[in-house]
Design a protein around this motif. Sequence first.
Motif, PDB file in Angstrom:
ATOM      1  N   PRO A  21      41.422  -3.628 -33.046  1.00  0.00           N
ATOM      2  CA  PRO A  21      41.130  -2.938 -31.863  1.00  0.00           C
ATOM      3  C   PRO A  21      39.508  -2.712 -31.530  1.00  0.00           C
ATOM      4  O   PRO A  21      38.677  -2.596 -32.438  1.00  0.00           O
ATOM      5  CB  PRO A  21      41.808  -1.727 -32.138  1.00  0.00           C
ATOM      6  N   ASN A  22      39.218  -3.030 -30.361  1.00  0.00           N
ATOM      7  CA  ASN A  22      37.857  -2.434 -29.867  1.00  0.00           C
ATOM      8  C   ASN A  22      36.687  -3.709 -29.994  1.00  0.00           C
ATOM      9  O   ASN A  22      35.703  -3.710 -30.012  1.00  0.00           O
ATOM     10  CB  ASN A  22      37.296  -1.240 -30.672  1.00  0.00           C
ATOM     11  N   ALA A  23      37.380  -5.000 -30.787  1.00  0.00           N
ATOM     12  CA  ALA A  23      36.486  -5.981 -30.982  1.00  0.00           C
ATOM     13  C   ALA A  23      35.733  -6.791 -29.783  1.00  0.00           C
ATOM     14  O   ALA A  23      34.509  -7.215 -29.859  1.00  0.00           O
ATOM     15  CB  ALA A  23      37.040  -7.086 -31.703  1.00  0.00           C
ATOM     16  N   GLY A  24      36.447  -6.365 -28.534  1.00  0.00           N
ATOM     17  CA  GLY A  24      36.133  -6.724 -27.488  1.00  0.00           C
ATOM     18  C   GLY A  24      36.626  -8.109 -26.637  1.00  0.00           C
ATOM     19  O   GLY A  24      36.004  -8.830 -25.953  1.00  0.00           O
ATOM     20  N   LYS A  25      37.846  -8.261 -26.955  1.00  0.00           N
ATOM     21  CA  LYS A  25      38.963  -9.705 -26.601  1.00  0.00           C
ATOM     22  C   LYS A  25      39.031  -9.323 -24.944  1.00  0.00           C
ATOM     23  O   LYS A  25      38.320 -10.407 -24.252  1.00  0.00           O
ATOM     24  CB  LYS A  25      40.060  -9.321 -27.280  1.00  0.00           C
ATOM     25  N   SER A  26      39.091  -8.086 -24.421  1.00  0.00           N
ATOM     26  CA  SER A  26      39.301  -7.926 -23.005  1.00  0.00           C
ATOM     27  C   SER A  26      37.902  -7.972 -22.395  1.00  0.00           C
ATOM     28  O   SER A  26      37.987  -8.835 -21.105  1.00  0.00           O
ATOM     29  CB  SER A  26      39.904  -6.810 -22.635  1.00  0.00           C
ATOM     30  N   THR A  27      36.875  -7.589 -23.020  1.00  0.00           N
ATOM     31  CA  THR A  27      35.701  -8.060 -22.321  1.00  0.00           C
ATOM     32  C   THR A  27      35.172  -9.371 -22.306  1.00  0.00           C
ATOM     33  O   THR A  27      34.678  -9.777 -21.311  1.00  0.00           O
ATOM     34  CB  THR A  27      34.377  -7.214 -23.105  1.00  0.00           C
ATOM     35  N   LEU A  28      35.503 -10.025 -23.160  1.00  0.00           N
ATOM     36  CA  LEU A  28      35.068 -11.378 -23.120  1.00  0.00           C
ATOM     37  C   LEU A  28      35.966 -12.338 -22.155  1.00  0.00           C
ATOM     38  O   LEU A  28      35.542 -12.896 -21.395  1.00  0.00           O
ATOM     39  CB  LEU A  28      35.340 -11.960 -24.541  1.00  0.00           C
ATOM     40  N   PRO A  44      39.579   2.640 -29.241  1.00  0.00           N
ATOM     41  CA  PRO A  44      40.507   1.278 -29.721  1.00  0.00           C
ATOM     42  C   PRO A  44      41.736   1.212 -29.237  1.00  0.00           C
ATOM     43  O   PRO A  44      42.269   2.436 -28.652  1.00  0.00           O
ATOM     44  CB  PRO A  44      40.400   1.544 -31.351  1.00  0.00           C
ATOM     45  N   GLN A  45      42.601   0.342 -29.256  1.00  0.00           N
ATOM     46  CA  GLN A  45      43.888   0.236 -28.791  1.00  0.00           C
ATOM     47  C   GLN A  45      44.242   0.396 -27.213  1.00  0.00           C
ATOM     48  O   GLN A  45      45.167   1.055 -26.985  1.00  0.00           O
ATOM     49  CB  GLN A  45      44.867   1.032 -29.513  1.00  0.00           C
ATOM     50  N   THR A  46      43.132  -0.380 -26.667  1.00  0.00           N
ATOM     51  CA  THR A  46      43.376  -0.194 -25.068  1.00  0.00           C
ATOM     52  C   THR A  46      44.443  -1.093 -24.628  1.00  0.00           C
ATOM     53  O   THR A  46      45.391  -0.802 -23.726  1.00  0.00           O
ATOM     54  CB  THR A  46      41.968  -0.423 -24.601  1.00  0.00           C
ATOM     55  N   THR A  47      44.257  -2.272 -24.951  1.00  0.00           N
ATOM     56  CA  THR A  47      45.443  -3.295 -24.573  1.00  0.00           C
ATOM     57  C   THR A  47      46.605  -3.217 -25.244  1.00  0.00           C
ATOM     58  O   THR A  47      46.609  -3.051 -26.435  1.00  0.00           O
ATOM     59  CB  THR A  47      44.877  -4.779 -24.898  1.00  0.00           C
ATOM     60  N   ARG A  48      47.739  -3.092 -24.694  1.00  0.00           N
ATOM     61  CA  ARG A  48      49.123  -3.072 -25.223  1.00  0.00           C
ATOM     62  C   ARG A  48      49.817  -3.919 -25.312  1.00  0.00           C
ATOM     63  O   ARG A  48      50.929  -4.168 -26.140  1.00  0.00           O
ATOM     64  CB  ARG A  48      49.659  -1.823 -24.992  1.00  0.00           C
ATOM     65  N   SER A 130      26.439  -9.452 -30.304  1.00  0.00           N
ATOM     66  CA  SER A 130      25.193 -10.050 -30.909  1.00  0.00           C
ATOM     67  C   SER A 130      24.325  -9.255 -30.257  1.00  0.00           C
ATOM     68  O   SER A 130      23.382  -9.264 -30.878  1.00  0.00           O
ATOM     69  CB  SER A 130      24.991 -11.564 -30.742  1.00  0.00           C
ATOM     70  N   ASP A 131      24.350  -8.674 -29.002  1.00  0.00           N
ATOM     71  CA  ASP A 131      23.336  -7.911 -28.517  1.00  0.00           C
ATOM     72  C   ASP A 131      23.068  -6.750 -29.229  1.00  0.00           C
ATOM     73  O   ASP A 131      21.904  -6.142 -29.034  1.00  0.00           O
ATOM     74  CB  ASP A 131      23.557  -7.597 -27.143  1.00  0.00           C
ATOM     75  N   ARG A 132      24.124  -6.273 -30.198  1.00  0.00           N
ATOM     76  CA  ARG A 132      24.027  -4.963 -30.565  1.00  0.00           C
ATOM     77  C   ARG A 132      23.244  -5.342 -32.135  1.00  0.00           C
ATOM     78  O   ARG A 132      23.074  -4.289 -33.056  1.00  0.00           O
ATOM     79  CB  ARG A 132      25.321  -4.099 -30.881  1.00  0.00           C
ATOM     80  N   SER A 162      27.780 -12.881 -26.981  1.00  0.00           N
ATOM     81  CA  SER A 162      27.771 -11.501 -26.538  1.00  0.00           C
ATOM     82  C   SER A 162      28.331 -11.514 -25.207  1.00  0.00           C
ATOM     83  O   SER A 162      27.526 -11.935 -24.203  1.00  0.00           O
ATOM     84  CB  SER A 162      26.373 -10.777 -26.446  1.00  0.00           C
ATOM     85  N   PRO A 163      29.656 -11.200 -24.781  1.00  0.00           N
ATOM     86  CA  PRO A 163      29.996 -11.149 -23.624  1.00  0.00           C
ATOM     87  C   PRO A 163      29.436  -9.982 -22.677  1.00  0.00           C
ATOM     88  O   PRO A 163      29.549 -10.058 -21.483  1.00  0.00           O
ATOM     89  CB  PRO A 163      31.618 -10.746 -23.784  1.00  0.00           C
ATOM     90  N   LYS A 164      28.724  -9.067 -23.175  1.00  0.00           N
ATOM     91  CA  LYS A 164      28.106  -7.992 -22.420  1.00  0.00           C
ATOM     92  C   LYS A 164      26.778  -8.662 -21.909  1.00  0.00           C
ATOM     93  O   LYS A 164      26.425  -8.525 -20.564  1.00  0.00           O
ATOM     94  CB  LYS A 164      27.421  -7.120 -23.599  1.00  0.00           C
ATOM     95  N   THR A 165      25.984  -9.592 -22.390  1.00  0.00           N
ATOM     96  CA  THR A 165      24.787 -10.101 -21.900  1.00  0.00           C
ATOM     97  C   THR A 165      24.991 -11.705 -21.529  1.00  0.00           C
ATOM     98  O   THR A 165      24.279 -12.149 -21.160  1.00  0.00           O
ATOM     99  CB  THR A 165      23.716 -10.232 -22.830  1.00  0.00           C
TER     100      THR A 165
END
Length: 320
Positions: A21-28, A44-48, A130-132, A162-165
């Motif tokens: 959970p919270n690894a960034g799957k949905s963000t990617l 964490p545990q946002t996607t069900r 990776s941005d962090r 980094s899906p953020k950047t």
Amino acid sequence: MLIEDQHPHNKHIMAALLGKPNAGKSTLINYLLGFDLSIVSSKPQTTRNHFHCNLTVDRTEIVLVDTPGIHQSSQELNIRMNGQAEWASDGVDLNLLLVDLTKDVLSEVQNFMKNFDKELSETWILFTKSDRVENLENKNFDGFFEKIQKLIPAASKYFVISPKTGDNVHLLTAALCDAAEPGPHLYPDGAVSNKNMRFFASEYIREQAFKTLKEELPYELAVVIDQYQDPNAEERDTKISASILVNRPSQRAIVVGAKGTVIKEIGTNARKKIEAMVGGKVHLNLHVKVSPKWFKNNFVLDEIGLPRTPKSHRVWRKKS
Ligand SMILES: Nc1nc2c(ncn2[C@@H]2O[C@H](COP(=O)(O)OP(=O)(O)OP(=O)(O)O)[C@@H](O)[C@H]2O)c(=O)[nH]1
Ligand SMILES: [Mg+2]
């Protein structure tokens, strides 16, 4: 549903995004799609549920399967969430295992493998966020990857992204296109998911609840769509009635808030996102209902798209 008479150069690949959970799957997934389809939160545990998110690059259809993060729990809801991720990796061409670089990389993978009840077929490791990371260039990713291969022999490649950047995500997209096999597309052009608007409406309401409510409350609520009416000859707007289920009466009071301010905030923000999705005006009617122990209730879990798994508890509540 295979589309007939397709372009002869069409290619296709389906990949399940897996991780804790919270690894960034949905963000990617959202980064790759170019818009916020899948819900994201800092909790964490946002996607069900597992579901398809589709993009097309030139003639290549990439179907990404978003999944709930794998975690340890004896709660029926959580067992079924893990089951969603395990099912998702069945029948895909590739697993993409996201590993959060802000955590201890090896223990993250060990913990994932301990709770993931399936053998992994071909898997690419995505070291993410990776941005962090400071001094990224000094990290021994080859060394991490070799150790991960001992735990996951089917791990064949790794990426540092980094899906953020957006850093290095293009390398992943290019590799997915290279790995895609010639063949027909599963979805017609423009079909972004195998889930319908009704599903995403409930997700966008839950996303706002996750963002607005504190501590454990988001985990003790579910959203059920009671009515979803598309525009028709008499009514130009989409009409949605939904219930937010909570476990206890005290939680109902918190979700409603003083003079209804909290539920209003959740509703207004969710409505805006649903309006952007449907491309028109939406009337959203939200109710908060106390449904004690809904997270063990087979009827509710089925309703929110979480069927039983082989690990499910034998006894569960039926609709009263
Ligand atoms: N700094 C940074 N934050 C990220 C990155 N990717 C994701 N995040 C953040 O990590 C948090 C979790 O992201 P999600 O995409 O919801 O993670 P998830 O793996 O889908 O989580 P679950 O649905 O709970 O399994 C959010 O606050 C994101 O903004 C990244 O590359 N860099
Ligand atoms: Mg997610």
